[in-house]
Design a protein around this motif. Structure first.
Motif, PDB file in Angstrom:
ATOM      1  N   PRO A  64       0.804  -1.229   0.000  1.00 32.09           N
ATOM      2  CA  PRO A  64       0.000   0.000   0.000  1.00 32.09           C
ATOM      3  C   PRO A  64       0.834   1.275   0.000  1.00 32.09           C
ATOM      4  N   LEU A  65       1.993   1.235   0.647  1.00 31.67           N
ATOM      5  CA  LEU A  65       2.865   2.407   0.667  1.00 31.67           C
ATOM      6  C   LEU A  65       3.429   2.693  -0.724  1.00 31.67           C
ATOM      7  N   LEU A  66       3.840   1.650  -1.427  1.00 37.49           N
ATOM      8  CA  LEU A  66       4.364   1.829  -2.783  1.00 37.49           C
ATOM      9  C   LEU A  66       3.258   2.280  -3.738  1.00 37.49           C
ATOM     10  N   GLU A  67       2.053   1.748  -3.551  1.00 40.90           N
ATOM     11  CA  GLU A  67       0.931   2.168  -4.397  1.00 40.90           C
ATOM     12  C   GLU A  67       0.630   3.647  -4.186  1.00 40.90           C
ATOM     13  N   THR A  68       0.669   4.101  -2.944  1.00 41.72           N
ATOM     14  CA  THR A  68       0.426   5.514  -2.664  1.00 41.72           C
ATOM     15  C   THR A  68       1.532   6.384  -3.260  1.00 41.72           C
ATOM     16  N   ALA A  69       2.755   5.902  -3.175  1.00 38.44           N
ATOM     17  CA  ALA A  69       3.892   6.685  -3.672  1.00 38.44           C
ATOM     18  C   ALA A  69       3.924   6.774  -5.191  1.00 38.44           C
ATOM     19  N   PHE A  70       3.634   5.666  -5.864  1.00 38.94           N
ATOM     20  CA  PHE A  70       3.899   5.592  -7.305  1.00 38.94           C
ATOM     21  C   PHE A  70       2.666   5.346  -8.173  1.00 38.94           C
ATOM     22  N   GLY A  71       1.507   5.133  -7.550  1.00 39.41           N
ATOM     23  CA  GLY A  71       0.310   4.889  -8.344  1.00 39.41           C
ATOM     24  C   GLY A  71       0.447   3.650  -9.203  1.00 39.41           C
ATOM     25  N   GLU A  72       0.039   3.737 -10.446  1.00 41.99           N
ATOM     26  CA  GLU A  72       0.061   2.584 -11.348  1.00 41.99           C
ATOM     27  C   GLU A  72       1.481   2.097 -11.640  1.00 41.99           C
ATOM     28  N   ALA A  73       2.484   2.918 -11.373  1.00 42.71           N
ATOM     29  CA  ALA A  73       3.874   2.535 -11.654  1.00 42.71           C
ATOM     30  C   ALA A  73       4.534   1.815 -10.483  1.00 42.71           C
ATOM     31  N   TRP A  74       3.759   1.412  -9.458  1.00 45.29           N
ATOM     32  CA  TRP A  74       4.386   0.882  -8.242  1.00 45.29           C
ATOM     33  C   TRP A  74       5.149  -0.406  -8.490  1.00 45.29           C
ATOM     34  N   VAL A  75       4.656  -1.265  -9.385  1.00 46.49           N
ATOM     35  CA  VAL A  75       5.373  -2.518  -9.660  1.00 46.49           C
ATOM     36  C   VAL A  75       6.692  -2.225 -10.370  1.00 46.49           C
ATOM     37  N   GLU A  76       6.645  -1.335 -11.344  1.00 44.26           N
ATOM     38  CA  GLU A  76       7.864  -0.959 -12.065  1.00 44.26           C
ATOM     39  C   GLU A  76       8.892  -0.355 -11.114  1.00 44.26           C
TER      40      GLU A  76
END
Length: 429
Positions: A132-144
């Motif tokens: 959830p932290l990475l999703e908040t930080a990077f949005g759709e690019a969180w996996v990349e």
């Protein structure tokens, strides 16, 4: 040692790390001390497998359907060393020091799985709690971005302009493959290694001994540049650590003015003294005791807080820390950051800057921390970070994320640097 012996040794080190919950560097050092027959090339290759396995722990384990040191060690070679299951078994066959070959069940699992089909948290090679932290930080690019934080890092250097120019250092390091950095004005980059390679020992170079350059990630260099320290200023580096940013600011200030380097943990300051001597930085004053800072209250043009943080932006360099980190530790770092902001603000003079920096990609340590601080103290306000970025790095608008009313974020996939956050707050004057 052949590949099989190196892989077996790496699995042994990974088992030690998991069993004793210790840093990878310590485990590798102890393995080397107890296996003195291993040459430098062997130790480097073993270290590469260990760090690749830690960076890619989830994806490597997913490929083999297990998360054991054996599975992640084999998976690291499949993901990062250009090996296939068949070529790997062929390389290990007949090597009495190698681990057992991939079994039929393991071969079937590998053949049936494509990493592109894996869940996002596997492709991002991150702990579940951090998703959830990475999703908040990077949005759709969180996996990349997660995957970029799990890649092998480059080796970055900063030219010390008090003693050399970048062209001169590049010429001196020509055999290393050194190139100008993409963003940092005085940065130099040596590309990530491949396979069993190793970065050159740049600290053995005469140019390093002469103080012509320092080892410093490009993101850290950029943060120092954005501080915009000028000759003659009074600057407090409140969490100076080993002094990397203090030295960068000193060079930017042309040895004019004064930098006070302080850290609450005195032992972290120990390396700064040799670095100052080697680099000819004459305007850095080390202040180890908190009480000795009292005369600086209300007099600093810039107070730089390179805050203690989770270090999530440095996961590609310290991948073992990624798996040791917990939500509880994040909350502890947030409390420290809040307390430091509330203490360090007292040293900023009217019209001066309070500069907050982390090597984290988590918004809770970055924009949210700044927002909470501004809610407690309305005498500070963010500067225009879009204008700051464009003035320092024109033509590179796409290389950073700039929050509305907030700071600047750097990350491996976007900026090619470690993850960093920068925010400058102006004190009402």
């Amino acid at each position: 040692m052949r590949l099989g012996g190196r892989l077996a040794a790496a699995i042994e080190v990974l088992e030690d790390i998991g069993r004793r919950h210790r840093p990878a560097a310590d485990a590798l050092r102890d393995w080397g001390l107890s296996h003195r027959f291993a040459g430098g090339g062997d130790r480097a290759a073993i270290g590469n497998i260990v760090y690749d396995a830690l960076r890619r722990r989830r994806s490597a384990g997913w490929l083999l359907g297990d998360d054991t040191p054996r599975a992640t060690g084999f998976g690291a070679l499949l993901l990062e060393w250009g090996q296939t299951a068949q070529s790997l078994n062929a390389a290990l066959e007949g090597d009495k020091f190698a681990p057992s070959l991939l079994s039929d069940a393991e071969l079937e699992t590998i053949a049936a799985r494509r990493l592109a089909d894996a869940p996002g948290e596997v492709r991002a090679d991150c702990p579940d709690w951090s998703v959830p932290l990475l999703e908040t930080a990077f949005g759709e690019a969180w996996v990349e971005e997660g995957a970029a934080l799990a890649a092998r890092p480059p080796l970055d250097l900063r030219v010390n302009t008090l003693k050399a120019e970048r062209a001169k250092v590049l010429a001196e390091l020509a055999e290393t493959g050194a190139e100008p950095a993409h963003l940092a004005t005085e940065g130099i980059r040596i590309a990530p290694i491949a396979g069993d390679g190793r970065h050159p020992n740049v600290q053995a170079e005469p140019a390093f001994q002469k103080g012509w350059f320092e080892v410093q990630d490009e993101g850290s260099q950029i943060a120092a540049e954005l501080t915009d320290a000028k000759p003659g200023m009074q600057v407090l580096d409140y969490c100076a650590g080993a002094g990397g940013k203090s030295l960068a600011l000193s060079a930017a200030m042309e040895n004019k003015g004064q930098i006070f380097a302080h850290d609450a943990e005195k032992q972290r300051l120990a390396p700064i003294f040799d670095r100052i001597r080697r680099s000819d930085n004459r305007n850095v004053q080390v202040v180890a005791r908190e009480q000795e800072l009292a005369p600086l209250t209300g007099h600093m043009d810039i107070v730089l807080i390179d805050a203690p943080c989770t270090g999530s932006g440095t996961w590609r360099r310290r991948p073992d820390a990624k798996w040791r980190l917990t939500r509880r530790q994040l909350d502890a770092r947030k409390a420290e950051q809040s307390a430091i902001l509330d203490t360090a603000k007292a040293f900023v003079k009217p019209g001066g800057l309070l500069v907050y920096v982390t090597c984290s990609v988590f918004p809770e340590e970055n924009d949210e921390q700044v927002t909470n601080f501004l809610g407690r103290d309305n005498t500070f306000a963010p500067i225009d970070h879009t204008v700051l970025w464009q003035s320092r790095f024109p033509g590179h608008a796409a290389s950073a994320r700039i929050a509305v009313g907030g700071g600047i974020s750097l990350s491996p996939a976007l900026s090619g640097t470690d993850g960093f956050y920068f925010c400058a707050l102006r004190k009402a004057g």
